[in-house]
Motif scaffolding. Structure first.
Motif, PDB file in Angstrom:
ATOM      1  N   TYR A  71       0.835  -1.197   0.000  1.00 25.83           N
ATOM      2  CA  TYR A  71       0.000   0.000   0.000  1.00 25.83           C
ATOM      3  C   TYR A  71       0.874   1.254   0.000  1.00 25.83           C
ATOM      4  O   TYR A  71       0.643   2.197  -0.756  1.00 25.83           O
ATOM      5  N   PHE A  72       1.908   1.266   0.847  1.00 21.58           N
ATOM      6  CA  PHE A  72       2.807   2.409   0.912  1.00 21.58           C
ATOM      7  C   PHE A  72       3.512   2.622  -0.428  1.00 21.58           C
ATOM      8  O   PHE A  72       3.667   3.754  -0.890  1.00 21.58           O
ATOM      9  N   ALA A  73       3.923   1.532  -1.064  1.00 22.21           N
ATOM     10  CA  ALA A  73       4.550   1.644  -2.382  1.00 22.21           C
ATOM     11  C   ALA A  73       3.594   2.281  -3.384  1.00 22.21           C
ATOM     12  O   ALA A  73       4.002   3.097  -4.221  1.00 22.21           O
ATOM     13  N   GLY A  74       2.314   1.929  -3.289  1.00 26.74           N
ATOM     14  CA  GLY A  74       1.314   2.546  -4.155  1.00 26.74           C
ATOM     15  C   GLY A  74       1.207   4.042  -3.936  1.00 26.74           C
ATOM     16  O   GLY A  74       1.088   4.819  -4.889  1.00 26.74           O
ATOM     17  N   LEU A  75       1.279   4.459  -2.668  1.00 29.38           N
ATOM     18  CA  LEU A  75       1.256   5.893  -2.370  1.00 29.38           C
ATOM     19  C   LEU A  75       2.502   6.581  -2.930  1.00 29.38           C
ATOM     20  O   LEU A  75       2.408   7.680  -3.481  1.00 29.38           O
ATOM     21  N   LEU A  76       3.649   5.939  -2.801  1.00 25.00           N
ATOM     22  CA  LEU A  76       4.883   6.512  -3.337  1.00 25.00           C
ATOM     23  C   LEU A  76       4.825   6.641  -4.856  1.00 25.00           C
ATOM     24  O   LEU A  76       5.236   7.670  -5.415  1.00 25.00           O
ATOM     25  N   VAL A  77       4.323   5.619  -5.519  1.00 25.67           N
ATOM     26  CA  VAL A  77       4.195   5.676  -6.982  1.00 25.67           C
ATOM     27  C   VAL A  77       3.312   6.850  -7.384  1.00 25.67           C
ATOM     28  O   VAL A  77       3.655   7.630  -8.273  1.00 25.67           O
ATOM     29  N   GLY A  78       2.188   6.991  -6.714  1.00 28.20           N
ATOM     30  CA  GLY A  78       1.300   8.114  -7.022  1.00 28.20           C
ATOM     31  C   GLY A  78       1.971   9.454  -6.800  1.00 28.20           C
ATOM     32  O   GLY A  78       1.867  10.364  -7.631  1.00 28.20           O
ATOM     33  N   ASN A 121      -2.070  14.733  -7.164  1.00 24.01           N
ATOM     34  CA  ASN A 121      -2.257  15.767  -6.149  1.00 24.01           C
ATOM     35  C   ASN A 121      -2.584  15.149  -4.789  1.00 24.01           C
ATOM     36  O   ASN A 121      -3.056  14.020  -4.689  1.00 24.01           O
ATOM     37  N   LYS A 122      -2.316  15.895  -3.749  1.00 25.73           N
ATOM     38  CA  LYS A 122      -2.433  15.410  -2.368  1.00 25.73           C
ATOM     39  C   LYS A 122      -3.843  14.932  -2.043  1.00 25.73           C
ATOM     40  O   LYS A 122      -4.027  13.895  -1.404  1.00 25.73           O
ATOM     41  N   GLN A 123      -4.847  15.665  -2.480  1.00 26.82           N
ATOM     42  CA  GLN A 123      -6.236  15.304  -2.193  1.00 26.82           C
ATOM     43  C   GLN A 123      -6.568  13.929  -2.780  1.00 26.82           C
ATOM     44  O   GLN A 123      -7.176  13.093  -2.129  1.00 26.82           O
ATOM     45  N   THR A 124      -6.167  13.685  -4.005  1.00 28.13           N
ATOM     46  CA  THR A 124      -6.411  12.390  -4.647  1.00 28.13           C
ATOM     47  C   THR A 124      -5.588  11.293  -3.990  1.00 28.13           C
ATOM     48  O   THR A 124      -6.096  10.204  -3.703  1.00 28.13           O
ATOM     49  N   CYS A 132      -5.545   4.070  -5.323  1.00 27.44           N
ATOM     50  CA  CYS A 132      -4.756   3.015  -5.958  1.00 27.44           C
ATOM     51  C   CYS A 132      -4.066   3.616  -7.183  1.00 27.44           C
ATOM     52  O   CYS A 132      -4.728   4.244  -8.012  1.00 27.44           O
ATOM     53  N   PRO A 133      -2.750   3.451  -7.313  1.00 27.12           N
ATOM     54  CA  PRO A 133      -2.033   4.078  -8.419  1.00 27.12           C
ATOM     55  C   PRO A 133      -2.290   3.422  -9.781  1.00 27.12           C
ATOM     56  O   PRO A 133      -2.066   4.029 -10.813  1.00 27.12           O
ATOM     57  N   VAL A 134      -2.745   2.190  -9.769  1.00 24.90           N
ATOM     58  CA  VAL A 134      -3.031   1.452 -11.002  1.00 24.90           C
ATOM     59  C   VAL A 134      -4.497   1.026 -10.947  1.00 24.90           C
ATOM     60  O   VAL A 134      -4.915   0.380  -9.984  1.00 24.90           O
ATOM     61  N   GLU A 135      -5.242   1.403 -11.954  1.00 22.91           N
ATOM     62  CA  GLU A 135      -6.669   1.109 -11.966  1.00 22.91           C
ATOM     63  C   GLU A 135      -6.947  -0.369 -11.687  1.00 22.91           C
ATOM     64  O   GLU A 135      -6.370  -1.257 -12.311  1.00 22.91           O
TER      65      GLU A 135
END
Length: 60
Positions: free
Chosen positions: A15-22, A28-31, A38-41
């Motif tokens: 999950y943290f890796a997904g946040l880093l990728v994003g 943007n921070k709000q999204t 999730c960084p990948v649909e």
């Protein structure tokens, strides 16, 4: 319920890796901090997070 701490750590890292990728992609921070980001649909549908972690992420 997560049966082993090692599994919980691995799921949290995913999950943290997904946040880093994003963040690195300029989301943007709000999204980025929106519930269930999730960084990948549909990635979390294909490789689900543990319910406990997903519940915490949805409440953040």
């Amino acid at each position: 319920m997560i049966p082993q701490p090692g599994i919980a750590s691995g799921v949290a890292c995913r999950y943290f890796a997904g946040l880093l990728v994003g963040a690195l992609q300029g989301v943007n921070k709000q999204t980025l901090l929106s519930p269930g980001y999730c960084p990948v649909e549909r990635l979390w549908e294909q490789a689900p997070l543990a319910d406990r972690l997903y519940d915490q992420a949805a409440l953040a």
